[in-house]
Scaffold this active site. Structure first.
Site, PDB file in Angstrom:
ATOM      1  N   TYR A  25     -23.498  62.406  33.864  1.00 51.24           N
ATOM      2  CA  TYR A  25     -22.076  62.375  34.198  1.00 51.24           C
ATOM      3  C   TYR A  25     -21.630  60.962  34.546  1.00 51.24           C
ATOM      4  O   TYR A  25     -20.594  60.489  34.062  1.00 51.24           O
ATOM      5  CB  TYR A  25     -21.807  63.327  35.359  1.00 51.24           C
ATOM      6  CG  TYR A  25     -20.347  63.413  35.751  1.00 51.24           C
ATOM      7  CD1 TYR A  25     -19.440  64.099  34.950  1.00 51.24           C
ATOM      8  CD2 TYR A  25     -19.887  62.826  36.928  1.00 51.24           C
ATOM      9  CE1 TYR A  25     -18.107  64.191  35.308  1.00 51.24           C
ATOM     10  CE2 TYR A  25     -18.554  62.920  37.295  1.00 51.24           C
ATOM     11  CZ  TYR A  25     -17.669  63.595  36.486  1.00 51.24           C
ATOM     12  OH  TYR A  25     -16.337  63.690  36.844  1.00 51.24           O
ATOM     13  N   SER A  39     -14.001  58.570  37.203  1.00 57.14           N
ATOM     14  CA  SER A  39     -14.585  59.071  38.449  1.00 57.14           C
ATOM     15  C   SER A  39     -15.234  57.915  39.183  1.00 57.14           C
ATOM     16  O   SER A  39     -15.699  56.951  38.558  1.00 57.14           O
ATOM     17  CB  SER A  39     -15.643  60.139  38.145  1.00 57.14           C
ATOM     18  OG  SER A  39     -16.379  60.467  39.310  1.00 57.14           O
TER      19      SER A  39
END
Length: 245
Positions: free
Chosen positions: A156, A142
């Site tokens: 995250y 990501s």
């Protein structure tokens, strides 16, 4: 259309919906036999199998929670048993829990690490035993690895940063065997899981003025899985419409 992956076998973790399902469809379209894992989306998994099979693709769904080490290992074994080999592993499964440091539950922390990081290592460790020259490991990371962007994204972002670093080390470990390892880092991607107000705000942050499509992430994965990417390894390839620009 040229079937650049004819004769190849791929396993996509977390492949029943979203980006994962788009990757399954694209690899099958390019000629690969594709197995994919799912955990909580049995109906979507069945629909995807039916869709790919109707288009003439060879496809297998495997129920497996990526937080379970044994389930990840067994998914690799089931893929090889069903299709006779394994050439491409796409570590796509991931979970996202928001929360700031003051109130982030340790159980959520542990699950995110287990699914987003440990499963990548476990799946790769199991898969490369069956791969030869030209094998491909593709991790879905990501842009959060490089930019948290918002409060509550620390854990995250940490997991995706770990994936990017792990990719580099694995590329060194496996390079002599002719196996490449890369990370695809999607930016904001259209999904019906986010409210339209939030998506509208995200579009203002994009250089291209729009969010990405699942199929665009899958296109990068298809390139890395194919024969023209043989000299690309240890890389984090960003597909984000200029979000980080």
């Amino acid at each position: 259309m040229s079937k650049t992956l004819s004769g190849k076998v791929a396993l996509v973790t977390g492949g029943s919906r979203g980006i994962g399902a788009a990757i399954v469809r694209r690899l099958a379209r390019d000629g690969a036999a594709v197995a994919f894992t799912y955990s909580a989306s049995a109906d979507k998994a069945r629909a995807l199998v039916k869709d790919v099979a109707a288009s003439g693709g060879a496809v297998l769904s495997i129920e497996a929670d990526s937080a379970d080490v044994g389930a990840v290992q067994q998914a690799v074994a089931q893929t090889v048993e069903a299709f006779g080999r394994l050439d491409i592993l796409v570590n796509n499964a991931g979970v996202l829990t928001h929360g700031t440091v003051d109130d982030f539950a340790i159980a959520d922390f542990d699950r995110m690490v287990a699914v987003n990081v440990r499963a990548v290592f476990v799946g790769t460790q199991a898969a490369v035993k069956h791969m030869g020259q030209g094998g491909r490991v593709i991790n879905i990371g990501s842009v959060s690895a490089e930019r948290a962007g918002l409060p509550g994204a620390a854990v995250y972002s940490m997991t995706k940063g770990a994936v990017a670093s792990l990719t580099k080390g694995l590329a060194r470990d496996l390079g002599a065997r002719g196996i490449t390892v890369n990370t695809v880092q999607p930016g904001p991607t259209e999904t019906d899981m986010a409210a339209e107000e939030y998506r509208a705000w995200l579009r203002t942050l994009m250089a291209l003025g729009r969010m990405g499509q699942d199929s665009e992430i899958a296109s990068m994965v298809a390139f890395l899985a194919g024969p023209e990417s043989g000299f690309v390894t240890g890389s984090a390839l960003t597909v984000d419409g200029g979000f980080l620009a």
